[in-house]
Enzyme design. Sequence first.
Site: not given
Length: 210
Positions: A60-61
């Site tokens: 994930s970011s």
Amino acid sequence: MIVVTKQEQMVDEIDKKFKLCPHVKKAFLEVNRKLFVPTGFGNISYQLDALPMQQNQWISSPLTVAKMTQHLEVKGVDTVLEIGCGSGYQAAILSKVCRRVFTIERIDSLLKEAKERFRKDGINNIFTRFDDGQRGWKEYAPYERILFSATAKKIPEALFEQLAEGGILLAPIEQDGLQIITRYYKRKGRITTEAIEPCCFVPIVDGRVK
């Protein structure tokens, strides 16, 4: 002259887009983001982007991880259960603000890589399990917090049973084609929900992959 590292720049960028609590900000400064990024992506480790991993999974970011961590309300929490270890980055962040983190991953090769990253980063309060996370980890229940790192259409009842009284479960929930970060509260045995904001996660999948 003060030298600002790429990691510090990343945390500042997150803070501009989503105001971080001091304890969450400190955790992001303490965990080496580059260590959790797949080989070949080191030069863009500190960008606010999700990155591909093996088995069609994604890390994930950092912005998304920050939001999930803060929305989980983990300050002073003893035990957290994470469903979907992935790269291990989310668990590593949680390990800096919680006493014990239990994380489950259904893809064995991903879990082995994550465990090696924890070792390299000197993290020793994360406990891992190779299993279908939708079953939870009954042996160490109840958990004060439960975090889904993948999108679900509904939360299995077994996980609400493993959530401590007064606890919070946070998950991306698919609703009418959208994914919404949703917070569940357990109060006097009853579950209430709160929709927080749209998001984008890989879907949760049944079973295990060796």
